[in-house]
Design a protein around this motif. Structure first.
Motif, PDB file in Angstrom:
ATOM      1  N   LYS A  22     -14.730   7.501   1.769  1.00 40.77           N
ATOM      2  CA  LYS A  22     -14.864   6.951   0.719  1.00 40.77           C
ATOM      3  C   LYS A  22     -13.958   5.673   0.712  1.00 40.77           C
ATOM      4  O   LYS A  22     -13.081   5.614   1.343  1.00 40.77           O
ATOM      5  CB  LYS A  22     -14.451   7.771  -0.480  1.00 40.77           C
ATOM      6  N   GLY A  23     -14.523   4.590  -0.126  1.00 35.23           N
ATOM      7  CA  GLY A  23     -13.887   3.360   0.003  1.00 35.23           C
ATOM      8  C   GLY A  23     -12.138   3.609  -0.592  1.00 35.23           C
ATOM      9  O   GLY A  23     -12.185   4.225  -1.450  1.00 35.23           O
ATOM     10  N   GLY A  24     -11.551   2.900  -0.084  1.00 30.85           N
ATOM     11  CA  GLY A  24      -9.860   2.892  -0.326  1.00 30.85           C
ATOM     12  C   GLY A  24      -9.313   4.029   0.050  1.00 30.85           C
ATOM     13  O   GLY A  24      -8.037   4.394  -0.483  1.00 30.85           O
ATOM     14  N   THR A  54      -6.318   9.397  -1.856  1.00 29.57           N
ATOM     15  CA  THR A  54      -6.204   8.224  -2.670  1.00 29.57           C
ATOM     16  C   THR A  54      -4.955   8.721  -3.491  1.00 29.57           C
ATOM     17  O   THR A  54      -4.322   9.959  -3.484  1.00 29.57           O
ATOM     18  CB  THR A  54      -7.398   7.871  -3.445  1.00 29.57           C
ATOM     19  N   SER A  55      -4.553   7.602  -3.923  1.00 31.77           N
ATOM     20  CA  SER A  55      -3.338   7.678  -5.123  1.00 31.77           C
ATOM     21  C   SER A  55      -3.597   8.839  -6.011  1.00 31.77           C
ATOM     22  O   SER A  55      -2.397   9.296  -6.591  1.00 31.77           O
ATOM     23  CB  SER A  55      -2.957   6.528  -5.636  1.00 31.77           C
ATOM     24  N   GLN A 134      -0.022  11.438  -1.345  1.00 30.80           N
ATOM     25  CA  GLN A 134      -0.173  10.560  -2.560  1.00 30.80           C
ATOM     26  C   GLN A 134       0.819   9.827  -3.093  1.00 30.80           C
ATOM     27  O   GLN A 134       0.774   8.597  -3.563  1.00 30.80           O
ATOM     28  CB  GLN A 134      -0.830  11.820  -3.469  1.00 30.80           C
ATOM     29  N   THR A 135       1.861  10.640  -3.021  1.00 29.21           N
ATOM     30  CA  THR A 135       3.189  10.047  -3.520  1.00 29.21           C
ATOM     31  C   THR A 135       3.432   8.668  -3.032  1.00 29.21           C
ATOM     32  O   THR A 135       3.961   7.576  -3.446  1.00 29.21           O
ATOM     33  CB  THR A 135       4.343  10.964  -3.635  1.00 29.21           C
ATOM     34  N   MET A 136       3.455   8.475  -1.367  1.00 30.03           N
ATOM     35  CA  MET A 136       3.716   7.538  -0.619  1.00 30.03           C
ATOM     36  C   MET A 136       2.442   6.213  -1.157  1.00 30.03           C
ATOM     37  O   MET A 136       2.968   5.269  -1.228  1.00 30.03           O
ATOM     38  CB  MET A 136       3.545   7.771   0.884  1.00 30.03           C
ATOM     39  N   LEU A 137       1.369   6.552  -1.303  1.00 33.15           N
ATOM     40  CA  LEU A 137       0.359   5.652  -1.870  1.00 33.15           C
ATOM     41  C   LEU A 137       0.647   5.186  -3.253  1.00 33.15           C
ATOM     42  O   LEU A 137       0.541   3.871  -3.288  1.00 33.15           O
ATOM     43  CB  LEU A 137      -1.185   6.253  -1.736  1.00 33.15           C
ATOM     44  N   ARG A 138       1.181   5.873  -3.874  1.00 31.71           N
ATOM     45  CA  ARG A 138       1.409   5.652  -5.416  1.00 31.71           C
ATOM     46  C   ARG A 138       2.824   4.706  -5.637  1.00 31.71           C
ATOM     47  O   ARG A 138       2.835   3.943  -6.264  1.00 31.71           O
ATOM     48  CB  ARG A 138       1.598   6.904  -6.438  1.00 31.71           C
ATOM     49  N   THR A 139       3.731   4.804  -4.650  1.00 27.61           N
ATOM     50  CA  THR A 139       4.745   4.142  -4.626  1.00 27.61           C
ATOM     51  C   THR A 139       4.760   2.988  -3.792  1.00 27.61           C
ATOM     52  O   THR A 139       3.859   2.641  -3.042  1.00 27.61           O
ATOM     53  CB  THR A 139       6.064   5.081  -4.255  1.00 27.61           C
ATOM     54  N   LEU A 149      -2.759   1.050   6.098  1.00 31.10           N
ATOM     55  CA  LEU A 149      -3.607   0.624   4.495  1.00 31.10           C
ATOM     56  C   LEU A 149      -4.232  -0.470   4.882  1.00 31.10           C
ATOM     57  O   LEU A 149      -5.678  -0.505   4.542  1.00 31.10           O
ATOM     58  CB  LEU A 149      -2.937   0.765   3.584  1.00 31.10           C
ATOM     59  N   THR A 150      -3.582  -1.509   5.392  1.00 25.05           N
ATOM     60  CA  THR A 150      -4.400  -3.034   5.516  1.00 25.05           C
ATOM     61  C   THR A 150      -5.631  -2.702   6.473  1.00 25.05           C
ATOM     62  O   THR A 150      -6.498  -3.149   6.332  1.00 25.05           O
ATOM     63  CB  THR A 150      -3.499  -3.856   5.797  1.00 25.05           C
ATOM     64  N   GLU A 151      -5.268  -2.038   7.593  1.00 23.17           N
ATOM     65  CA  GLU A 151      -6.133  -1.929   8.657  1.00 23.17           C
ATOM     66  C   GLU A 151      -7.496  -0.936   8.179  1.00 23.17           C
ATOM     67  O   GLU A 151      -8.556  -1.350   8.654  1.00 23.17           O
ATOM     68  CB  GLU A 151      -5.529  -1.058  10.102  1.00 23.17           C
TER      69      GLU A 151
END
Length: 166
Positions: A22-24, A54-55, A134-139, A149-151
């Protein structure tokens, strides 16, 4: 040959060999013996639980199973056996792999396949791994995760300095 078996949840009648991300979302694999906990070394893992994270949500994608695995000594049963390449190939498309331990050559093969291995000190539930991701993605994600994430095309398009912790 050590072929992977895949168990996927299919929402329609068309089944792709590897479900589309899924996108993102960040696709992660978790080395497991029981599909409940991160509790395996990479080479000895009988299964990998694969999730899109995702977040604010996570979704089970598939379980990839292997019958013929290495023991945790890191030695192959017969000289010349390659149990690592089939695992790396089966996990292509994942961004992160969580495991208890992994040898240098295995880690190098994963990195070449653009899969970032993460060693965890002690067994923990799969839900804890997903929640921490998820916590790493949110912060503010650490630099290595920002690169992943960029790649993956999952990063926010604003500069890191503009991010605020929530």
């Amino acid at each position: 040959m050590n072929a992977a078996r895949r168990l996927s949840i299919v929402n329609d009648e068309v089944h792709a060999p590897t479900p589309q991300r899924k996108g993102g979302a960040l696709r992660i694999a978790i080395a497991t013996q029981d599909m409940k906990s991160l509790n395996a070394h990479f080479g000895s893992a009988k299964r990998f639980a694969v999730y899109d994270v995702t977040s604010d949500a996570w979704n089970f994608v598939e379980a990839v199973a292997f019958e013929d695995v290495s023991d945790e000594s890191g030695k192959h049963r017969a000289e010349g056996e390659d149990r690592i390449t089939p695992k790396v190939n089966a996990l292509k498309g994942c961004h992160l792999l969580f495991c208890l331990a992994i040898g240098g050559p295995s880690a190098a093969k994963l990195v070449s396949a653009k899969i970032h291995p993460i060693k965890v000190q002690q067994p923990q539930s799969i839900e804890d791994v997903l929640s921490r991701t998820q916590t790493m993605l949110r912060t503010a994600p650490p630099p290595w995760l920002r690169k992943v994430l960029t790649e993956a095309g999952a990063a926010e398009k604003k500069p890191f300095e503009d991010r605020t912790e929530r």
